[in-house]
Scaffold this active site. Structure first.
Site, PDB file in Angstrom:
ATOM      1  N   ARG A 161      -0.380 -39.000   1.499  1.00  0.00           N
ATOM      2  CA  ARG A 161      -1.144 -40.210   1.168  1.00  0.00           C
ATOM      3  C   ARG A 161      -2.427 -39.855   0.415  1.00  0.00           C
ATOM      4  NH1 ARG A 161      -4.124 -44.426   5.308  1.00  0.00           N
ATOM      5  NH2 ARG A 161      -4.456 -46.100   3.805  1.00  0.00           N
ATOM      6  N   HIS A 172       6.925 -43.838   2.490  1.00  0.00           N
ATOM      7  CA  HIS A 172       6.718 -44.503   3.775  1.00  0.00           C
ATOM      8  C   HIS A 172       7.840 -44.204   4.763  1.00  0.00           C
ATOM      9  CE1 HIS A 172       3.657 -47.814   2.427  1.00  0.00           C
ATOM     10  NE2 HIS A 172       3.161 -46.591   2.412  1.00  0.00           N
ATOM     11  N   HIS A 216      -3.644 -41.391  -3.207  1.00  0.00           N
ATOM     12  CA  HIS A 216      -4.943 -42.042  -3.405  1.00  0.00           C
ATOM     13  C   HIS A 216      -5.779 -41.305  -4.443  1.00  0.00           C
ATOM     14  CE1 HIS A 216      -5.399 -45.095   0.023  1.00  0.00           C
ATOM     15  NE2 HIS A 216      -4.126 -44.753  -0.034  1.00  0.00           N
ATOM     16  N   ASN A 238     -10.330 -46.517   1.706  1.00  0.00           N
ATOM     17  CA  ASN A 238      -9.960 -45.150   2.086  1.00  0.00           C
ATOM     18  C   ASN A 238     -10.411 -44.790   3.498  1.00  0.00           C
ATOM     19  OD1 ASN A 238      -8.628 -44.453  -0.290  1.00  0.00           O
ATOM     20  ND2 ASN A 238     -10.491 -43.737  -1.293  1.00  0.00           N
TER      21      ASN A 238
END
Length: 536
Positions: free
Chosen positions: A79, A213, A83, A113
């Site tokens: 992740r 995911h 980002h 975040n």
């Protein structure tokens, strides 16, 4: 529109430059490297072949250890990579910290975040420290992040792929740039397609990258509106399975819930990087509104259906999409093997972890073939009910209790079995109604049942795209060993409360995960004495 005079233009440029310098001074110094220019370049797999030939092995030793000690490091780092790349490109700027007390916040401190787990940052910090001890001033944090993300995909059961390198780290990191560049849990497909298009990614890339995911967890706040007031209707999202809705409501109340509660994105195989995420969407078991929307929209539904049926197609597509995403806004690098410090470039990203030197920790471990934990493995799920079906006949079933999938390693002994038995029966996964405590009683205190199911695939290793199970205990040895494990459970609790499947048979396991609550146990993990329950 009037054109400014040269003097006014110069004044404006001077003011802008001053403001930029002030902003840069609000950022901590760091152990990551800076970019000299915005010019893009071609990345290459062998970028560090001369300057740091052991790079992949060094990073692999850290990711393997992190995955063993703290499996959540996997989804956390993947992740983190997403980002980073979606905000101003893959430049490591997500790693930069804001100066304490400054009003000018860096990306990692942006509101969007806040949920990024510290394990991701710790992984990169440890990897950077080890790489610096062997190849000082050579490798960027952006490249380390890309390699670590790949390692965790593979360690969790996903594909192994070559990572192109040569990124330079960014010097500028602004929280204000995050919100407009990160997908939100309630984003529409139109919004997602527009965002991905702005990064040079296609609708297919959206669907494939969302497949990350397949591992990881989300806090209640990211999906609670689906449960009670979907898009202002005062009703739950109609595109969610009633069983999942009921389970999520039990742990995520509309008001006053625990902010630390999380639920797995993939409710069926939350710790395995596979294609079950897409099957879940077809079955209305998507956790986030953005996940489920991929199956509801005619533009993305066909690919969701195709990936749900074909694991190899998902893996191949994921590798291509990760390569594309990892090239977004890449900053230009220097000559191959060039020492970055010789160019007078300071380091900029402060990692918020204690400095750690890991030069003496398995630095020669291969990243291509990361070692699995040598231990008995158990995946424990709190269930409202569960059953095992063999050849159309239900052979075992339980009501409330625990479903335990057991994987036997070839090196397992009685001590491993003793540990798993003791730990499973004593895990406090159930609420205490008399005191109101949510995690207070074990299965024996509740007088519930346990369903054990042998599953050698918990020790599967992918060689290319083909699964290999050579580290699992051989069937001729595993059958009596598993039988002794079942007997241990029966003697430690009560015989009629312990059920099991049929060893070696093709079984269909049906369950209603209560919570959902799932956790993984490894009998020889260094952190087994502090096992943490994944709540939802």
């Amino acid at each position: 529109m009037s054109v400014p005079s040269s003097s006014s233009a110069s004044s404006s440029m001077f003011v802008f430059t001053c403001l930029l310098i002030i902003f840069l001074l609000t950022l901590h110094s760091s152990n990551c490297l800076a970019k000299p220019t915005n010019t893009t370049r071609q990345l290459s797999v062998d970028y560090y072949a001369k300057s740091c030939p052991q790079l992949e092995q060094l990073i692999g030793s850290i990711t393997s250890q992190q995955f063993k000690e703290s499996p959540v490091s996997g989804p956390a780092t993947i992740r983190l990579f997403f980002h980073d790349c979606f905000v101003e490109g893959c430049d490591g700027s997500i790693l930069i910290s804001s100066k304490p007390g400054s009003k000018m916040l860096a990306e990692r401190d942006a509101q969007d975040n806040k949920d990024l787990r510290v394990e991701g940052f710790e992984t990169i910090s440890k990897a950077k420290a080890l790489v610096e001890s062997k190849c000082p001033g050579v490798v960027s944090c952006a490249d380390i992040l890309a390699i670590a993300a790949r390692d965790f995909v593979h360690l969790a059961g996903g594909p192994y792929y070559q990572v192109k390198k040569g990124r330079w780290d960014g010097r500028i990191s602004m929280a204000s740039r995050v919100a407009s560049n990160i997908p939100r849990p309630n984003s529409t497909i139109d919004e997602l397609l527009k965002l991905f298009s702005s990064k040079g990614l296609t609708p297919n890339d959206l669907v494939v990258l969302s497949g990350a995911h397949t591992i990881g967890f989300a806090h209640c706040k990211n999906f609670v509106s689906r449960l009670y007031d979907y898009r202002g209707t005062k009703k739950p999202d109609p595109a969610i399975d009633p069983r999942l809705l009921k389970a999520l409501k039990m742990s995520c109340p509309r008001y006053g819930g625990n902010n630390d509660i999380v639920a797995p994105f993939d409710v069926t195989t939350p710790f395995l990087f596979d294609h079950a995420y897409y099957s879940n969407l077809v079955a209305k078991l998507g956790l986030l509104a953005t996940d489920q929307a991929l199956y509801l929209d005619p533009r993305t539904k066909p690919l969701v259906q195709a990936l749900a049926k074909d694991k190899q197609k998902f893996f191949q597509s994921f590798v291509v999409a990760m390569d594309k995403m990892g090239s977004i806004g890449v900053n230009r690098g220097g000559k191959q093997g060039e020492n970055w410090k010789d160019r007078g470039l300071a380091s900029f990203a402060t990692i918020r972890t204690k400095p750690t030197t890991l030069a003496n920790r398995n630095s020669n471990r291969s990243a291509k073939k990361p070692k699995l934990i040598r231990a008995m493995r158990a995946v424990v799920q709190r269930v409202a009910s569960a059953s095992v079906e063999v050849e159309g006949r239900i052979v075992s079933e339980i009501g409330p209790g625990l479903l335990v999938l057991v994987g036997l390693h070839e090196s397992d002994s009685d001590s491993d079995a003793d540990y798993i038995c003791r730990k499973v029966l004593n895990m406090r996964l159930f609420p205490n109604e008399s005191t109101g405590k949510g995690w207070d009683h074990n299965v024996m205190q509740k007088n519930y049942e346990v369903l054990l199911v042998s599953q050698f695939t918990l020790y599967g290793i992918l060689k290319g795209n083909k699964p290999d199970f050579h580290v699992a205990m051989p069937p001729q040895t595993a059958k009596p060993f598993y039988a002794s494990l079942v007997e241990k459970f029966q003697k430690s609790y009560k015989p009629d409360a312990i059920k099991d499947g049929v060893f070696g048979a093709m079984m269909k396991v049906n369950l209603v995960n209560d919570g959902p609550v799932t956790m993984q146990l490894d009998s020889q993990s260094p952190k087994n004495t502090n096992d943490a329950v994944e709540e939802s």
